[in-house]
Design a protein around this motif. Structure first.
Motif, mmCIF file in Angstrom:
data_model
loop_
_atom_site.group_PDB
_atom_site.id
_atom_site.type_symbol
_atom_site.label_atom_id
_atom_site.label_comp_id
_atom_site.label_asym_id
_atom_site.label_seq_id
_atom_site.Cartn_x
_atom_site.Cartn_y
_atom_site.Cartn_z
ATOM 1 N N VAL A 272 8.985 6.759 -1.585
ATOM 2 C CA VAL A 272 9.084 7.067 -2.556
ATOM 3 C C VAL A 272 7.416 7.109 -3.015
ATOM 4 N N VAL A 273 6.724 7.924 -3.703
ATOM 5 C CA VAL A 273 5.952 7.013 -4.237
ATOM 6 C C VAL A 273 5.555 7.645 -6.391
ATOM 7 N N ASP A 274 5.646 6.990 -6.828
ATOM 8 C CA ASP A 274 5.552 7.053 -7.821
ATOM 9 C C ASP A 274 3.999 7.220 -8.787
ATOM 10 N N ALA B 114 0.993 -1.085 0.168
ATOM 11 C CA ALA B 114 -0.432 -0.350 -0.147
ATOM 12 C C ALA B 114 0.963 1.361 -0.197
ATOM 13 N N ALA B 115 0.488 1.778 -1.179
ATOM 14 C CA ALA B 115 1.131 3.252 -1.070
ATOM 15 C C ALA B 115 0.861 4.602 0.610
ATOM 16 N N PRO B 116 2.072 5.133 0.711
ATOM 17 C CA PRO B 116 1.118 5.424 2.121
ATOM 18 C C PRO B 116 0.672 6.929 1.809
ATOM 19 N N PHE C 128 2.484 10.917 9.968
ATOM 20 C CA PHE C 128 1.365 12.423 10.269
ATOM 21 C C PHE C 128 0.728 11.882 8.588
ATOM 22 N N LEU C 129 1.362 11.577 7.070
ATOM 23 C CA LEU C 129 0.993 12.079 5.553
ATOM 24 C C LEU C 129 0.018 10.221 5.478
ATOM 25 N N PHE C 130 0.957 9.387 6.669
ATOM 26 C CA PHE C 130 0.247 8.443 6.435
ATOM 27 C C PHE C 130 -1.221 8.416 5.750
ATOM 28 N N GLY C 131 -2.087 7.764 4.862
ATOM 29 C CA GLY C 131 -3.048 7.969 4.210
ATOM 30 C C GLY C 131 -3.750 8.872 3.760
ATOM 31 N N THR C 132 -2.798 9.706 3.372
ATOM 32 C CA THR C 132 -3.612 11.166 2.435
ATOM 33 C C THR C 132 -3.536 10.962 1.153
ATOM 34 N N GLU C 133 -4.062 12.045 0.526
ATOM 35 C CA GLU C 133 -4.833 11.906 -0.417
ATOM 36 C C GLU C 133 -4.009 13.448 -1.163
#
Length: 123
Positions: free
Chosen positions: A60-62, A7-9, A77-82
């Motif tokens: 890193v998210v691509d 899963a992407a963060p 703090f950013l996990f699950g952010t769109e």
């Protein structure tokens, strides 16, 4: 660092991916680094900067040619952010839809998170 396998963060919308790709191409950057710093009415502000390369322990998210680097101290703090990019008549910019935010200022530029268990409350 704080991710769930497979899963992407964070998720990146197509509009945000297109804008990040444009920014990367314009500056020949590796990606857009996002993080957090103390400041603003609510206590924390998002930070963004173009990065030439990833730093140690960055996630890193691509997505569709866009690359987002998440600073290590911001990952929890950013996990699950769109991450989205919205264009309007008066303003355009990145929008963070973060399920971890417990409060934000009226203008939406700063946010507050619940203190982590065992840590001091945020100022």
């Amino acid at each position: 660092m704080f991710s769930i396998p497979g899963a992407a963060p964070v998720t990146i919308t197509p509009a945000a991916a297109a804008q990040i790709s444009r920014l990367m191409a314009g500056k020949d950057a590796y990606g857009l680094r996002i993080g957090l710093k103390k400041g603003g009415c609510a206590g924390m502000e998002y930070t963004m900067e173009l990065a030439a390369e990833p730093a140690a322990n960055e996630e890193v998210v691509d997505r569709d040619g866009a690359r987002v680097l998440i600073a290590p101290m911001a990952q929890m703090f950013l996990f699950g952010t769109e991450i989205d990019y919205e264009t309007g008549l008066l303003e355009s910019g990145f929008k963070f839809r973060n399920p971890n935010v417990t409060d934000s200022c009226g203008c939406g530029e700063s946010v507050r998170f619940e203190p982590l268990e065992g840590s001091r409350a945020q100022d």
